[in-house]
Design a protein around this motif. Structure first.
Motif, PDB file in Angstrom:
ATOM      1  N   ILE A   1      73.800  40.113  34.758  1.00 58.22           N
ATOM      2  CA  ILE A   1      72.360  40.147  35.027  1.00 58.22           C
ATOM      3  C   ILE A   1      71.992  39.115  36.087  1.00 58.22           C
ATOM      4  CG2 ILE A   1      70.083  39.656  34.025  1.00 58.22           C
ATOM      5  CD1 ILE A   1      71.106  41.043  31.439  1.00 58.22           C
ATOM      6  N   VAL A   2      72.520  37.910  35.957  1.00 59.49           N
ATOM      7  CA  VAL A   2      72.198  36.838  36.919  1.00 59.49           C
ATOM      8  C   VAL A   2      72.694  37.194  38.320  1.00 59.49           C
ATOM      9  CG1 VAL A   2      72.765  34.452  37.558  1.00 59.49           C
ATOM     10  CG2 VAL A   2      72.027  34.981  35.238  1.00 59.49           C
ATOM     11  N   TYR A   3      73.954  37.611  38.434  1.00 59.31           N
ATOM     12  CA  TYR A   3      74.499  37.900  39.764  1.00 59.31           C
ATOM     13  C   TYR A   3      73.979  39.194  40.374  1.00 59.31           C
ATOM     14  CZ  TYR A   3      77.510  33.872  39.460  1.00 59.31           C
ATOM     15  OH  TYR A   3      77.968  32.579  39.368  1.00 59.31           O
ATOM     16  N   GLY A   4      73.534  40.127  39.546  1.00 64.43           N
ATOM     17  CA  GLY A   4      72.986  41.374  40.069  1.00 64.43           C
ATOM     18  C   GLY A   4      71.484  41.338  40.228  1.00 64.43           C
ATOM     19  N   SER A   5      70.874  40.288  39.749  1.00 62.44           N
ATOM     20  CA  SER A   5      69.422  40.155  39.735  1.00 62.44           C
ATOM     21  C   SER A   5      68.746  40.106  41.106  1.00 62.44           C
ATOM     22  CB  SER A   5      69.112  38.895  38.932  1.00 62.44           C
ATOM     23  OG  SER A   5      67.846  38.741  38.609  1.00 62.44           O
ATOM     24  N   PRO A   6      69.285  39.391  42.080  1.00 65.30           N
ATOM     25  CA  PRO A   6      68.582  39.320  43.369  1.00 65.30           C
ATOM     26  C   PRO A   6      68.339  40.686  44.015  1.00 65.30           C
ATOM     27  CG  PRO A   6      70.293  37.651  43.284  1.00 65.30           C
ATOM     28  CD  PRO A   6      70.463  38.524  42.074  1.00 65.30           C
ATOM     29  N   THR A   7      69.296  41.592  43.865  1.00 61.81           N
ATOM     30  CA  THR A   7      69.152  42.909  44.506  1.00 61.81           C
ATOM     31  C   THR A   7      68.992  44.038  43.494  1.00 61.81           C
ATOM     32  OG1 THR A   7      71.550  43.169  44.572  1.00 61.81           O
ATOM     33  CG2 THR A   7      70.499  42.228  46.529  1.00 61.81           C
ATOM     34  N   LYS A   8      69.009  43.689  42.210  1.00 59.60           N
ATOM     35  CA  LYS A   8      68.942  44.697  41.125  1.00 59.60           C
ATOM     36  C   LYS A   8      69.999  45.794  41.343  1.00 59.60           C
ATOM     37  CE  LYS A   8      65.262  43.201  38.785  1.00 59.60           C
ATOM     38  NZ  LYS A   8      65.171  41.840  39.233  1.00 59.60           N
ATOM     39  N   ASP A   9      71.199  45.357  41.698  1.00 61.92           N
ATOM     40  CA  ASP A   9      72.287  46.317  41.936  1.00 61.92           C
ATOM     41  C   ASP A   9      72.936  46.735  40.609  1.00 61.92           C
ATOM     42  OD1 ASP A   9      73.893  44.185  41.209  1.00 61.92           O
ATOM     43  OD2 ASP A   9      74.694  43.847  43.210  1.00 61.92           O
ATOM     44  N   PHE A  10      74.038  47.449  40.683  1.00 59.92           N
ATOM     45  CA  PHE A  10      74.695  48.003  39.498  1.00 59.92           C
ATOM     46  C   PHE A  10      75.073  46.929  38.487  1.00 59.92           C
ATOM     47  CE2 PHE A  10      78.137  46.807  42.237  1.00 59.92           C
ATOM     48  CZ  PHE A  10      79.156  46.420  41.386  1.00 59.92           C
ATOM     49  N   ARG A  11      75.414  45.708  38.964  1.00 50.69           N
ATOM     50  CA  ARG A  11      75.789  44.640  38.036  1.00 50.69           C
ATOM     51  C   ARG A  11      74.647  44.314  37.085  1.00 50.69           C
ATOM     52  NH1 ARG A  11      77.529  40.366  42.442  1.00 50.69           N
ATOM     53  NH2 ARG A  11      75.569  41.205  43.203  1.00 50.69           N
ATOM     54  N   PHE A  12      73.443  44.260  37.628  1.00 55.71           N
ATOM     55  CA  PHE A  12      72.256  43.967  36.814  1.00 55.71           C
ATOM     56  C   PHE A  12      72.104  45.006  35.707  1.00 55.71           C
ATOM     57  CE2 PHE A  12      67.761  44.526  35.812  1.00 55.71           C
ATOM     58  CZ  PHE A  12      67.392  43.222  35.513  1.00 55.71           C
ATOM     59  N   TRP A  13      72.190  46.282  36.053  1.00 60.90           N
ATOM     60  CA  TRP A  13      71.963  47.357  35.088  1.00 60.90           C
ATOM     61  C   TRP A  13      73.105  47.503  34.093  1.00 60.90           C
ATOM     62  CZ3 TRP A  13      67.148  48.004  34.750  1.00 60.90           C
ATOM     63  CH2 TRP A  13      66.343  47.828  35.882  1.00 60.90           C
ATOM     64  N   ILE A  14      74.317  47.163  34.497  1.00 57.77           N
ATOM     65  CA  ILE A  14      75.433  47.126  33.547  1.00 57.77           C
ATOM     66  C   ILE A  14      75.184  45.996  32.537  1.00 57.77           C
ATOM     67  CG2 ILE A  14      77.894  46.594  33.283  1.00 57.77           C
ATOM     68  CD1 ILE A  14      78.361  48.122  35.916  1.00 57.77           C
ATOM     69  N   GLY A  15      74.759  44.850  33.039  1.00 60.76           N
ATOM     70  CA  GLY A  15      74.424  43.721  32.157  1.00 60.76           C
ATOM     71  C   GLY A  15      73.317  44.072  31.176  1.00 60.76           C
ATOM     72  N   VAL A  16      72.319  44.817  31.640  1.00 56.44           N
ATOM     73  CA  VAL A  16      71.228  45.256  30.757  1.00 56.44           C
ATOM     74  C   VAL A  16      71.770  46.209  29.689  1.00 56.44           C
ATOM     75  CG1 VAL A  16      69.083  46.619  30.678  1.00 56.44           C
ATOM     76  CG2 VAL A  16      69.391  44.857  32.432  1.00 56.44           C
ATOM     77  N   GLY A  17      72.662  47.110  30.064  1.00 57.78           N
ATOM     78  CA  GLY A  17      73.261  48.041  29.098  1.00 57.78           C
ATOM     79  C   GLY A  17      74.067  47.313  28.029  1.00 57.78           C
ATOM     80  N   ILE A  18      74.841  46.305  28.438  1.00 52.30           N
ATOM     81  CA  ILE A  18      75.621  45.509  27.484  1.00 52.30           C
ATOM     82  C   ILE A  18      74.680  44.739  26.567  1.00 52.30           C
ATOM     83  CG2 ILE A  18      77.239  43.577  27.221  1.00 52.30           C
ATOM     84  CD1 ILE A  18      78.525  44.492  29.897  1.00 52.30           C
ATOM     85  N   ALA A  19      73.625  44.169  27.132  1.00 46.36           N
ATOM     86  CA  ALA A  19      72.652  43.424  26.326  1.00 46.36           C
ATOM     87  C   ALA A  19      71.935  44.330  25.332  1.00 46.36           C
ATOM     88  CB  ALA A  19      71.635  42.731  27.234  1.00 46.36           C
ATOM     89  N   ALA A  20      71.593  45.541  25.762  1.00 48.05           N
ATOM     90  CA  ALA A  20      70.926  46.491  24.859  1.00 48.05           C
ATOM     91  C   ALA A  20      71.854  46.862  23.698  1.00 48.05           C
ATOM     92  CB  ALA A  20      70.491  47.735  25.621  1.00 48.05           C
ATOM     93  N   TYR A  21      73.116  47.121  23.998  1.00 51.40           N
ATOM     94  CA  TYR A  21      74.083  47.453  22.942  1.00 51.40           C
ATOM     95  C   TYR A  21      74.258  46.249  22.011  1.00 51.40           C
ATOM     96  CZ  TYR A  21      78.225  49.165  20.564  1.00 51.40           C
ATOM     97  OH  TYR A  21      79.104  49.570  19.604  1.00 51.40           O
ATOM     98  N   GLY A  22      74.364  45.071  22.575  1.00 51.86           N
ATOM     99  CA  GLY A  22      74.525  43.857  21.765  1.00 51.86           C
ATOM    100  C   GLY A  22      73.346  43.609  20.849  1.00 51.86           C
ATOM    101  N   THR A  23      72.150  43.876  21.344  1.00 55.53           N
ATOM    102  CA  THR A  23      70.952  43.706  20.524  1.00 55.53           C
ATOM    103  C   THR A  23      70.964  44.695  19.364  1.00 55.53           C
ATOM    104  OG1 THR A  23      69.708  42.939  22.444  1.00 55.53           O
ATOM    105  CG2 THR A  23      68.424  43.729  20.554  1.00 55.53           C
ATOM    106  N   LEU A  24      71.261  45.950  19.661  1.00 54.30           N
ATOM    107  CA  LEU A  24      71.335  46.961  18.601  1.00 54.30           C
ATOM    108  C   LEU A  24      72.461  46.622  17.632  1.00 54.30           C
ATOM    109  CD1 LEU A  24      70.082  49.629  17.610  1.00 54.30           C
ATOM    110  CD2 LEU A  24      71.945  50.776  18.783  1.00 54.30           C
TER     111      LEU A  24
END
Length: 173
Positions: free
Chosen positions: A66-89
């Motif tokens: 999320i941190v490294y993909g955040s400046p450009t909201k590239d694929f890294r950001f959204w992969i990090g969000v997916g992992i975080a969503a799974y972790g939360t659930l």
């Protein structure tokens, strides 16, 4: 990255995490990292267990992406969000609902959640690293759905307020 691509990346990551969690649980946690995961299969008086360190790995990986993909909201950001969503659930389903590590969510009348709970209890029936089954979190074998549908759902009883000494003696307020 377009909105549709971001949603697709996050969703694919979330769904892929179920397979990754299953694979890691079966072949790594019940394999070379059993010395950490074992704490999750035995009763202990501690609030935390060595198994909780796995949260740091997945949480750290998610945060870095999320941190490294955040400046450009590239694929890294959204992969990090997916992992975080799974972790939360994962936290709410596994730690709160199934293991009751926070006591605000007790029994469920939902067939899927009951089947999930039965499958997980079957996994914990084996206290050693071998002879265990049901390694996933969200995917449940059809046989547990059948069992959950056969076994009646728990009834909910409302707690009655405690009666005072005067009420017990028959006096009115």
């Amino acid at each position: 990255m377009t909105t549709m691509a971001a949603v697709a990346t996050t969703t694919a990551t979330f769904l892929g995490m179920e397979f990754i969690a299953w694979f890691m649980h079966k072949f790594v946690l019940h394999g070379p990292l059993w010395f950490l995961h074992r704490s999750h299969h035995v009763r202990h008086p501690h609030r935390f267990e060595r198994n909780d360190f796995f949260f740091l790995f997945y949480g750290g990986l998610s945060a870095l992406l999320i941190v490294y993909g955040s400046p450009t909201k590239d694929f890294r950001f959204w992969i990090g969000v997916g992992i975080a969503a799974y972790g939360t659930l994962y936290f709410f389903v596994h730690d709160v609902l199934i293991h009751g590590r926070m006591r605000f969510w007790r029994k469920s009348r939902n067939t899927y959640l009951r089947a999930l709970n039965m499958a997980h209890k079957m996994h914990h029936k084996a206290t050693g690293r071998d002879n265990s089954e049901e390694f996933g979190l969200l995917w449940v074998s059809p046989r547990y759905f059948t069992l959950a549908m056969r076994k009646p759902a728990p009834t909910r009883k409302l707690r009655q307020p405690a009666m005072s000494g005067k009420q017990l003696e028959g006096e009115e307020k």
